[in-house]
Design a protein around this motif. Structure first.
Motif, PDB file in Angstrom:
ATOM      1  N   GLU A 159       0.830  -1.206   0.000  1.00  0.00           N
ATOM      2  CA  GLU A 159       0.000   0.000   0.000  1.00  0.00           C
ATOM      3  C   GLU A 159       0.867   1.259   0.000  1.00  0.00           C
ATOM      4  O   GLU A 159       0.662   2.179  -0.798  1.00  0.00           O
ATOM      5  N   GLY A 160       1.846   1.283   0.908  1.00  0.00           N
ATOM      6  CA  GLY A 160       2.663   2.478   1.080  1.00  0.00           C
ATOM      7  C   GLY A 160       3.536   2.795  -0.113  1.00  0.00           C
ATOM      8  O   GLY A 160       3.830   3.965  -0.383  1.00  0.00           O
ATOM      9  N   GLU A 161       3.955   1.764  -0.838  1.00  0.00           N
ATOM     10  CA  GLU A 161       4.823   1.955  -1.999  1.00  0.00           C
ATOM     11  C   GLU A 161       4.043   2.047  -3.305  1.00  0.00           C
ATOM     12  O   GLU A 161       4.643   2.118  -4.385  1.00  0.00           O
ATOM     13  N   GLY A 162       2.721   2.047  -3.226  1.00  0.00           N
ATOM     14  CA  GLY A 162       1.910   2.154  -4.439  1.00  0.00           C
ATOM     15  C   GLY A 162       1.994   0.946  -5.335  1.00  0.00           C
ATOM     16  O   GLY A 162       1.834   1.055  -6.557  1.00  0.00           O
ATOM     17  N   ARG A 163       2.186  -0.219  -4.752  1.00  0.00           N
ATOM     18  CA  ARG A 163       2.389  -1.428  -5.550  1.00  0.00           C
ATOM     19  C   ARG A 163       1.123  -2.270  -5.704  1.00  0.00           C
ATOM     20  O   ARG A 163       1.184  -3.350  -6.281  1.00  0.00           O
ATOM     21  N   VAL A 164       0.005  -1.773  -5.203  1.00  0.00           N
ATOM     22  CA  VAL A 164      -1.280  -2.411  -5.514  1.00  0.00           C
ATOM     23  C   VAL A 164      -1.710  -1.893  -6.880  1.00  0.00           C
ATOM     24  O   VAL A 164      -2.013  -0.712  -7.043  1.00  0.00           O
ATOM     25  N   VAL A 165      -1.710  -2.750  -7.859  1.00  0.00           N
ATOM     26  CA  VAL A 165      -1.980  -2.353  -9.240  1.00  0.00           C
ATOM     27  C   VAL A 165      -3.476  -2.214  -9.490  1.00  0.00           C
ATOM     28  O   VAL A 165      -3.927  -1.275 -10.156  1.00  0.00           O
ATOM     29  N   ALA A 166      -4.266  -3.147  -8.961  1.00  0.00           N
ATOM     30  CA  ALA A 166      -5.711  -3.131  -9.206  1.00  0.00           C
ATOM     31  C   ALA A 166      -6.435  -3.722  -8.013  1.00  0.00           C
ATOM     32  O   ALA A 166      -5.905  -4.608  -7.319  1.00  0.00           O
ATOM     33  N   ARG A 167      -7.656  -3.225  -7.792  1.00  0.00           N
ATOM     34  CA  ARG A 167      -8.511  -3.734  -6.709  1.00  0.00           C
ATOM     35  C   ARG A 167      -9.882  -4.092  -7.265  1.00  0.00           C
ATOM     36  O   ARG A 167     -10.352  -3.511  -8.246  1.00  0.00           O
ATOM     37  N   TYR A 168     -10.509  -5.035  -6.572  1.00  0.00           N
ATOM     38  CA  TYR A 168     -11.889  -5.382  -6.900  1.00  0.00           C
ATOM     39  C   TYR A 168     -12.824  -4.294  -6.371  1.00  0.00           C
ATOM     40  O   TYR A 168     -12.638  -3.794  -5.257  1.00  0.00           O
ATOM     41  N   VAL A 169     -13.809  -3.933  -7.168  1.00  0.00           N
ATOM     42  CA  VAL A 169     -14.884  -3.051  -6.710  1.00  0.00           C
ATOM     43  C   VAL A 169     -16.208  -3.752  -7.014  1.00  0.00           C
ATOM     44  O   VAL A 169     -16.268  -4.701  -7.800  1.00  0.00           O
ATOM     45  N   ASP A 170     -17.251  -3.311  -6.365  1.00  0.00           N
ATOM     46  CA  ASP A 170     -18.573  -3.953  -6.499  1.00  0.00           C
ATOM     47  C   ASP A 170     -18.524  -5.407  -6.058  1.00  0.00           C
ATOM     48  O   ASP A 170     -19.132  -6.295  -6.672  1.00  0.00           O
ATOM     49  N   GLY A 171     -17.794  -5.677  -4.992  1.00  0.00           N
ATOM     50  CA  GLY A 171     -17.735  -7.030  -4.455  1.00  0.00           C
ATOM     51  C   GLY A 171     -16.386  -7.678  -4.634  1.00  0.00           C
ATOM     52  O   GLY A 171     -15.733  -7.527  -5.662  1.00  0.00           O
ATOM     53  N   ASN A 172     -15.945  -8.399  -3.610  1.00  0.00           N
ATOM     54  CA  ASN A 172     -14.680  -9.127  -3.629  1.00  0.00           C
ATOM     55  C   ASN A 172     -14.995 -10.589  -3.949  1.00  0.00           C
ATOM     56  O   ASN A 172     -15.632 -11.276  -3.162  1.00  0.00           O
ATOM     57  N   PRO A 173     -14.548 -11.092  -5.105  1.00  0.00           N
ATOM     58  CA  PRO A 173     -14.994 -12.419  -5.547  1.00  0.00           C
ATOM     59  C   PRO A 173     -14.329 -13.592  -4.856  1.00  0.00           C
ATOM     60  O   PRO A 173     -14.809 -14.729  -4.968  1.00  0.00           O
ATOM     61  N   ASN A 174     -13.216 -13.369  -4.171  1.00  0.00           N
ATOM     62  CA  ASN A 174     -12.467 -14.507  -3.644  1.00  0.00           C
ATOM     63  C   ASN A 174     -11.888 -14.305  -2.245  1.00  0.00           C
ATOM     64  O   ASN A 174     -11.146 -15.157  -1.761  1.00  0.00           O
TER      65      ASN A 174
END
Length: 225
Positions: A159-174
């Motif tokens: 999170e702090g290094e900006g290394r989350v490229v993509a996140r689920y929205v409208d529900g987390n499938p897994n």
């Protein structure tokens, strides 16, 4: 500059041909690579496709990380070679320690196959530069071992290094921690993504063409390098 993007076929790969087609439609030259060969055919980037490499025995990706091709890919990745791992390819990257964390059985213990909305959080990697930060896209997801997990320190670092490229929205499938759908390494050349952008490259065959940007991004990154 002619950009050559290789796609590795492991025993049990399912989406290698789809990835090759996506690369061609993006304007690069697709190059099939065999898991048993160390030589990468002078490619400029590599895609590890989805599927069930080596039958997912032991753990997903646990055997594939020992493939001869992975030795060369790991060396290349550490020297800046753009590498995209999709679904099973993401699992292989984590098993090979090219990305942190692990992918485990979905929280609901069921296979999930659906169109999924994502938010692109990092648009500065080699594979996401054609997107805008915060842009939402619809890309199919199909997995049973797609839950991304890591310890709190690793999650905070991502999170702090900006290394989350993509996140689920409208529900987390897994059940992925912090709704994480994809991450990258510190240099931004290695990206792991659970959804399948190669299945969303044109409206005729997918829910959208939103996934094509992953493949045009690496093309444009390499041409502009």
């Amino acid at each position: 500059m002619s950009v050559r993007v290789g796609v590795v076929t492991f025993p049990g790969s399912l989406d290698d041909r789809d990835a090759l087609r996506a690369i061609r439609l993006a304007g690069a030259e697709p190059v099939p690579l065999w898991h048993g060969e160390k030589w990468l055919s002078d490619v400029n980037a590599v895609v590890l496709p989805g599927g069930f490499s080596y039958g997912d025995y032991l753990r997903c990706g646990a055997i594939a990380k020992f493939a001869p091709a992975m030795e060369s890919i790991a060396d290349g990745a550490r020297n800046g070679l753009p590498v995209l791992g999709i679904c099973n390819g993401f699992q292989v990257l984590c098993e090979a320690h090219l990305l942190p964390g692990a992918l485990i059985r979905n929280a609901q213990r069921r296979f999930v196959c659906r169109d999924q909305r994502l938010r692109i959080d990092n648009a500065e990697t080699a594979w996401t530069a054609d997107y805008q930060p915060g842009q939402q896209v619809v890309i199919p997801i199909k997995n049973i071992d797609g839950g991304f997990v890591a310890d709190r320190r690793t999650l905070d670092e991502l999170e702090g290094e900006g290394r989350v490229v993509a996140r689920y929205v409208d529900g987390n499938p897994n059940g992925s921690y912090r709704d994480i759908a994809g991450i990258c390494n510190a240099a931004g050349n290695v990206v792991g993504l659970m959804p399948h952008p190669e299945h969303a490259i044109e409206p005729l065959t997918g829910p959208s063409a939103d996934g094509l940007g992953f493949f045009t991004s690496v093309l444009n990154s390499l041409v502009g390098a």
